[in-house]
Write an enzyme that holds these catalytic residues in place. Sequence first.
Site: not given
Ligand code: NAP
Ligand code: G3H
Length: 472
Positions: A149, A152, A213, A248, A281-282, A435
């Site tokens: 996860s 955020n 990985d 996601e 937020r995504c 969402r």
């Molecule tokens: P992130 O940097 O991609 O990290 C997400 C998760 O992946 C964290 O648990 C992270 O651990 C882990 N991770 C990092 N490198 C990895 C690897 N090589 N292999 C496997 N897992 C790894 O994202 P974030 O900064 O936490 O979140 C922000 C992003 O998430 C934004 O782009 C947002 O739009 C997106 N998001 C999308 C949704 C959706 O539903 N579409 C919802 C929420 C957020 P570490 O923290 O230890 O690096």
């Molecule tokens: O960041 C992504 C979350 O799934 C957004 O949820 O639109 O209810 O704030 P939300």
Amino acid sequence: MNLELNALINGELINNGDWLEIISPINNKPYGRVPALKEKEINEAFKWARQSQKEWSNLTLFERISYLQKWAKLLESHKTELAKIMAHEIGKSLKDGQVEVERSIEYIDYTIEEAKRVFPETLTGDGWNIKNKLGIFSRVPKGVILAISPFNYPVNLSIAKIVPSLVVGNTVVFKPATNGSLTGLYMAKLAFEVGFPKGVFNVVTGRGRDIGDLLVLNPEIDVISFTGSVAVGNHIRKLGHGKYLVLELGGKDPALVLKDADLTKAVKEIVAGAYAYSGQRCTAVKRVLVDETIADELVKLLKIEVSKLEAGSPLDNKAIIPVIDLKAADFVQGLIDDALVKKATLILGNQRKDNLISATLIDHVTSEMRLAWEEPFGPVLPIIRCKNVEEMITLANKSNFKLQACIFTKDINAALNIANELETGTVNINGRTQRGPDSFPFFGINDSGQGVQGIRETINSVTRFKGLVINY
Ligand code: NAP
Ligand code: G3H
């Protein structure tokens, strides 16, 4: 150092003596620490998850539900503590943190109800002159689920993966984001108090770049459910693990504001959609595409509302809070600076102290600017003036992110026609991109993800059909 929590592996709260400091976005100082697990502990987690899966799935649905209900009760009675941890480790306001826990408990209730309705499909043979066959197609758990996860929504986006997986008889290895790990491990501590059977629910911590990985490539995994950035999501797509993958990822959700829009409503929705949790937020509204004939009026009204958003500490429930870390703030600043150098107009904001950036509104953003295309994940909203609806649609579709979009107009026929043209996951009419409610299917395409989450949809992704054919 305030808080030190252990990982959960095979029903034991453990650490390996190596620790990872969790830096608070409030003051950029350590707030706590979590175990920095290594290959040995991670492999153990998967080994026990695999070993316990059969027995867990052999329990009755109602036995599995009773564990989840006990967990939900503990989450409810500890929501103040959870909100406090979230405020410190991810900068979410105390109020929003509590809402996140409440929303997640509702999600658990909903999932439990849905799981009771996962009935087998029964079909009679009716082709090739075959009539004497009765097929019963049940949904059975796929096995071991790896849930990863983002920072955020450390409660909601974790629960949305863990609970549907467990309720139908899978076991889980859950890796929270580093900022979000204390919340994850606090939830694990509550799960430990519930006393889930050993190995059923495991929570491992460590930096994604160090252990990612190792996690993804573990041979015991049947499904990977990942939420996070497109960079990490694409890395996982390319690893060649051959596992069923639900992703996601990011978004660049546009708000299309047509000539005839109810501007009061549009402004209220856009401001809430763009700036809640400082835009992290995504589904945040990340660009406004407005008809040029009403752009001045829209910008005037937006300025009034955005100027009311106070910046400060999540502990004081301020609307605009520090973004997750200094690197994230520098990235947002880079997008703002690029737009301003290229002659966009700063309407409001662009005040910064460390990682606290005031609510920023920028007009006359054009396709040449990074802010038109990149996801800031911060409190900055670009206004892009468009000649007509066709230009809005073209710009909306040009982004590789395709999560959601919203349209503001009083003309429902126009809205439906535009919605038809928009290449995206979901289109909201006269409401912000969002969402929730969590019972809706939630999905993005292209750079925004693959597969579908929701309640029934997530249950479907962690189960497969098993057929039984009776010949008579
Ligand atoms: P992130 O940097 O991609 O990290 C997400 C998760 O992946 C964290 O648990 C992270 O651990 C882990 N991770 C990092 N490198 C990895 C690897 N090589 N292999 C496997 N897992 C790894 O994202 P974030 O900064 O936490 O979140 C922000 C992003 O998430 C934004 O782009 C947002 O739009 C997106 N998001 C999308 C949704 C959706 O539903 N579409 C919802 C929420 C957020 P570490 O923290 O230890 O690096
Ligand atoms: O960041 C992504 C979350 O799934 C957004 O949820 O639109 O209810 O704030 P939300």
